[in-house]
Design an enzyme around this catalytic site. Structure first.
Site, PDB file in Angstrom:
ATOM      1  N   ASP A 222       0.872  -1.135   0.005  1.00 36.81           N
ATOM      2  CA  ASP A 222      -0.016   0.062   0.003  1.00 36.81           C
ATOM      3  C   ASP A 222       0.953   1.326  -0.019  1.00 36.81           C
ATOM      4  OD1 ASP A 222      -2.405   1.793   0.608  1.00 36.81           O
ATOM      5  OD2 ASP A 222      -3.303  -0.333   0.906  1.00 36.81           O
ATOM      6  N   HIS A 263      -3.734   5.973   3.309  1.00 31.98           N
ATOM      7  CA  HIS A 263      -4.584   4.783   2.775  1.00 31.98           C
ATOM      8  C   HIS A 263      -3.942   3.407   3.552  1.00 31.98           C
ATOM      9  CE1 HIS A 263      -6.182   1.751  -0.021  1.00 31.98           C
ATOM     10  NE2 HIS A 263      -7.040   2.695  -0.145  1.00 31.98           N
TER      11      HIS A 263
END
Length: 522
Positions: A222, A263
């Protein structure tokens, strides 16, 4: 060049062999501007060298994947020589995959390297030129092949240091999918009582049995994880964490920290926020996580970073990976396009390699409310230059989510319905999990809510971590099989026309909503 559909290996994109996790050699040759790297050896006497290259014509710097005909050191080395002969430089070489990531300013590079008999396919990883601020710019240091000499700072020359942390302009949130997951509502703590999602999958009850084992490692591919967040720091395996933005792993602490996006920090909290008396708890608060940064400061997840991310997870002994993204710049990569087909092959080789090592890869289904089993048009790609409307078919895949063996996750609401934004598809979606208004950790040591299938996927990764904790001898497809068997069957709503299938397996919920309690009690 022949393209083989990665899904053709098994039903529901399942790998057919249960593999136990094993120690491995990454098989990666990392080259960079600060390393002393020998040029590929010349061909041995009596053996043919690289095919004659086309003239080197200077143009914009581009990155490529070049796939060998075989996945072994010898074949990969031949491809490295072909890259050099075609006026390119090697960013990374994966002998276990037969994949070389290359960079070149030669406009004839693709055509030239495809002419080498050691190469099965080759293609550009993006449609935009590699900017000088890009972490991969000038990383390769392979001696250039015949043609125009490469200037310093260009591929093949000394290069500029390529590394993470370049402050950049985040990718504009131009699509509903991007805008959805960038929106965060911030809350104060302690907040466990507000985690409706844990109750929905019975994680609160599962925690009465176990919080999971420290021996289980989940790799979070990520935008990085905030390493000093009070709810995450206890469960981050620093030694297994790295940034892949240069195309090779950089394990320095600063490299894998989030810079322009929270995120990954939000995703990590859902998986394994610690039980420590503050804030929230994750689905599996007793397991460990690694931060594998694959999202650039501009908001892109390019193939070279994704491939590096999967290989980093394998090299560090991860049991599970979470992939809350699709690989840019194409929302769907089509086997009918020579460049996209090469990237499909390269990323799929990395995914299949990890799965043969016993890793379970979990991926978000996406937020465009598309039927992935019946897609016909893509209007959002390429997202690094100017998107165009193009027809697509079954050969066009959302990667990694539609690759064989990957656990594809759709999103549900607090009412147990499919989230309005969630992609779906009979035979594509494997399981469902909460993804609307999910409370988790955010950067700055805080907490906030986000919505998206990116939020659903880590719930599944967390349940798999609990399964691995209570069934330590199982891995790979055996764990996936248990996950699906234990999921709560959720039928299509009465009267809907977009949900097809049976109550036990349908396009909206797959095999059902995951069950954390079953994971630790059965």
């Amino acid at each position: 060049m022949t393209f083989t559909d990665p899904r053709a290996r098994g039903t529901r994109r399942r790998v057919t062999t249960v593999c136990l996790a094993a120690s491995l050699t990454l098989g990666l040759v990392a080259v960079g501007s600060g390393a002393a790297v020998a040029a590929p050896p010349a061909s041995a006497p009596g053996k043919p060298g690289p095919a004659p290259a086309l003239p080197v014509v200077e143009g914009p710097v581009m990155n490529y994947v070049v796939n060998a005909t075989k996945a072994n050191p010898g074949a990969t080395k031949q491809v490295e020589r072909a890259v050099a002969a075609s006026g390119g430089s090697v960013i990374a070489a994966y002998s276990d995959l037969g994949v070389v990531v290359a960079q070149s300013s030669n406009t004839n590079f693709s055509a030239s390297v495809r002419g080498d008999k050691a190469v099965s396919s080759a293609g550009a990883t993006r449609t935009a030129a590699v900017a000088e601020t890009d972490p991969t710019y000038g990383v390769g240091t392979t001696t250039p092949g015949p043609g125009k000499p490469v200037r310093p700072g260009h591929p093949g020359g000394p290069g500029k240091p390529g590394g993470p942390g370049h402050p950049g302009k985040p990718k504009a949130a131009t699509t509903p999918e991007q805008r959805l997951e960038e929106a965060t509502t911030v809350f104060a703590d302690p907040l466990e009582a507000q985690q409706w999602d844990l109750t929905a999958i019975k994680a609160d009850q599962a925690h009465q049995v176990t919080d999971g084992s420290r021996d289980v490692l989940v790799a979070v591919l990520d935008s990085g994880i905030e390493g000093d967040h009070p709810d995450l720091q206890p469960n981050i395996d620093v030694a297994a964490s790295a940034s892949c933005l240069t195309g090779t792993p950089d394990s320095s602490y600063a490299a894998w920290q989030p810079t322009t996006s929270d995120h990954g920090t939000h995703v990590a909290g859902t998986i394994a926020a610690a039980r420590n008396g503050v804030g929230i708890v994750g689905v599996a608060p007793g397991v460990t996580m690694s931060a594998v940064k694959v999202v650039s400061d501009d908001g892109f997840i390019y193939p070279e970073a994704a491939i590096c991310g999967f290989m980093q997870a394998a090299a560090t002994g991860a049991d599970i990976t979470n992939n809350s993204y699709y690989v840019d710049p194409w929302q769907f990569w089509c086997g009918s396009d020579v460049d996209q087909a090469a990237v499909l092959t390269a990323v799929d080789r990395a995914v299949q390699f990890t799965q043969k090592k016993g890793i379970v890869n979990v991926a978000a289904a996406g937020n465009s409310s598309i039927d992935l089993a019946n897609k016909t048009v893509d209007t959002a790609s390429p997202n690094d230059t100017t998107p165009v409307s193009r027809p697509i078919d079954s050969r066009c895949l959302d990667i990694p989510t539609e690759l064989d063996g990957v656990v594809t996750v759709s999103s549900t609401t607090s009412a147990g319905a499919k989230s309005s934004f969630s992609n779906h598809g009979e035979g594509v979606v494997d399981v469902a999990a909460p993804g609307s208004a999910i409370l988790s950790t955010v950067t700055g040591g805080g907490y906030g809510t986000k919505s998206g299938t990116s939020m659903a996927s880590p719930h599944v990764a967390g349940v798999l971590a609990l399964l691995k904790s209570t069934h330590p001898r199982l891995s790979g497809t055996a764990l996936t099989g248990l996950l699906e068997q234990q999921a709560t069957d959720t039928p299509c709503p009465t009267g809907t026309t977009t949900c097809t299938g049976t109550p036990a397996d349908n396009g909206w919920f797959g095999e059902g909503i995951v069950d954390a309690l079953a994971a630790v009690t059965r």
